[in-house]
Motif scaffolding. Structure first.
Motif, PDB file in Angstrom:
ATOM      1  N   THR A 116       6.279  22.764  52.797  1.00 18.99           N
ATOM      2  CA  THR A 116       7.268  21.936  53.091  1.00 18.99           C
ATOM      3  C   THR A 116       6.959  20.763  53.759  1.00 18.99           C
ATOM      4  OG1 THR A 116       8.903  23.984  52.859  1.00 18.99           O
ATOM      5  CG2 THR A 116       9.650  22.004  54.189  1.00 18.99           C
ATOM      6  N   ARG A 176      11.692  20.585  46.199  1.00 20.14           N
ATOM      7  CA  ARG A 176      12.581  21.188  47.034  1.00 20.14           C
ATOM      8  C   ARG A 176      13.746  21.497  46.127  1.00 20.14           C
ATOM      9  NH1 ARG A 176      11.142  23.379  51.327  1.00 20.14           N
ATOM     10  NH2 ARG A 176      13.212  22.847  52.246  1.00 20.14           N
ATOM     11  N   SER A 200      15.447  25.427  46.028  1.00 22.50           N
ATOM     12  CA  SER A 200      16.424  25.842  46.485  1.00 22.50           C
ATOM     13  C   SER A 200      17.276  26.483  45.204  1.00 22.50           C
ATOM     14  CB  SER A 200      17.199  24.659  46.945  1.00 22.50           C
ATOM     15  OG  SER A 200      16.445  23.987  48.075  1.00 22.50           O
TER      16      SER A 200
END
Length: 317
Positions: free
Chosen positions: A132, A197, A201
């Motif tokens: 991340t 990302r 998610s």
């Protein structure tokens, strides 16, 4: 089908509104079109005669209607910078940008979705946190910095790719493909973090949902759960993002194309803006908006295939 038909019917309206805005913005750019076309040596009378001959002295609405009629029939005028028909110039550059954008998209999509899946599988772990941080750092770096680093490493220190991509045009398929690698990588890296990302998610949200737990408790195999309950639902937000990025990649990046000397639509529009080449600006931006809208339509078609609720919602209206 009704949902897709509604989207298709909206495309001419959106493109028409976009073309009107673009045309008005082009007209307010400073400078005299006749002076730009004829140069500083032209007399005032010659500049005025050029403006009259090309209809530049008419009102904005009158000029827009005339331009729109020409645009629809393929008469896009002549570039005052390149002295060539705008139609051939813009579509030729669009083809170059689409080749670059498709390569960037082909590099971006599997890598970004793969990273997102791996992150979701180890969510909360050190590996997840480290990846991340790396992705967010890449997202914060401007495209031209990424491009400069790639040029220094892979074109100067290790000269496996050319510095100027445009110089390889006409040398054959392999040299042209090599010339596309660095600008395509620059575009792909710049978009990597958001798609990865979003995929992460989406998968985490699905695996925490009640219907996923129900599928696990009911004894379905891992493959059936992934195909029937995880992949489709998790990819819905990713497909939405991919549609937007596909549209932006296909019409070129002014920064990346200028940095690598690539003759694409983005580089052309930069030159047209600097020289106030009105016909190229109006036609180029309108074509770019059209491609962007078609890319969103493609994402909508993918929605209907992935998510049955979209089809049912469209049929109920």
């Amino acid at each position: 089908m009704r949902f897709i038909a509604q989207r298709v019917a909206q495309i001419p309206i959106v493109v028409l509104a976009a073309s009107a805005l673009i045309f008005v913005f082009v007209q307010v750019l400073p400078g005299n079109p006749g002076r730009n076309a004829l140069g500083p040596a032209a007399t005032v009378e010659q500049v005025a005669a050029w403006n009259v001959a090309h209809g530049v002295d008419a009102g904005v609405l009158e000029r827009y209607i005339a331009w729109l009629a020409g645009f629809v029939t393929g008469d896009w005028g002549t570039s005052i910078v390149y002295a060539t028909p705008t139609f051939d110039l813009v579509l030729g550059r669009l083809g170059n940008s689409m080749a670059l954008g498709l390569l960037a998209f082909a590099l971006l999509m599997p890598v970004a979705i793969g990273i997102g899946i791996l992150q979701a599988l180890c969510a909360g772990s050190r590996r997840d946190r480290a990846s991340t941080v790396i992705l967010l750092a890449l997202a914060a770096v401007p495209e031209f910095v990424i491009g400069v680093v790639l040029l220094i490493v892979f074109a100067v220190a290790i000269p496996v790719f050319p510095v100027q991509s445009g110089a390889a045009f006409g040398d054959g398929a392999v040299p042209e493909l090599r010339a596309l690698i660095l600008p395509a990588l620059t575009l792909a890296i710049g978009s990597l973090a958001v798609i990865a990302r979003t995929t992460r998610s989406g998968i985490i949200d699905v695996t925490r949902s009640p219907h996923y737990r129900t599928a696990v408790v009911s004894g379905l195999g891992a493959g059936a759960i992934v195909r029937g309950h995880v992949a489709r639902n998790a990819l819905i937000p990713t497909v939405s993002i991919l549609g937007v990025y596909l549209g932006s990649l296909l019409v070129g990046s002014a920064v990346v194309e200028t940095l690598f000397g690539y003759p694409g639509l983005g580089e052309l529009l930069v030159t047209a803006t600097q020289r106030k080449d009105a016909s190229v600006l109006a036609a180029g931006v309108t074509i770019a908006a059209t491609v962007g809208v078609l890319a969103v339509l493609l994402a909508d078609v993918a929605f209907t295939l992935i998510d049955p609720r979209v089809r049912f919602r469209g049929q109920s209206r």
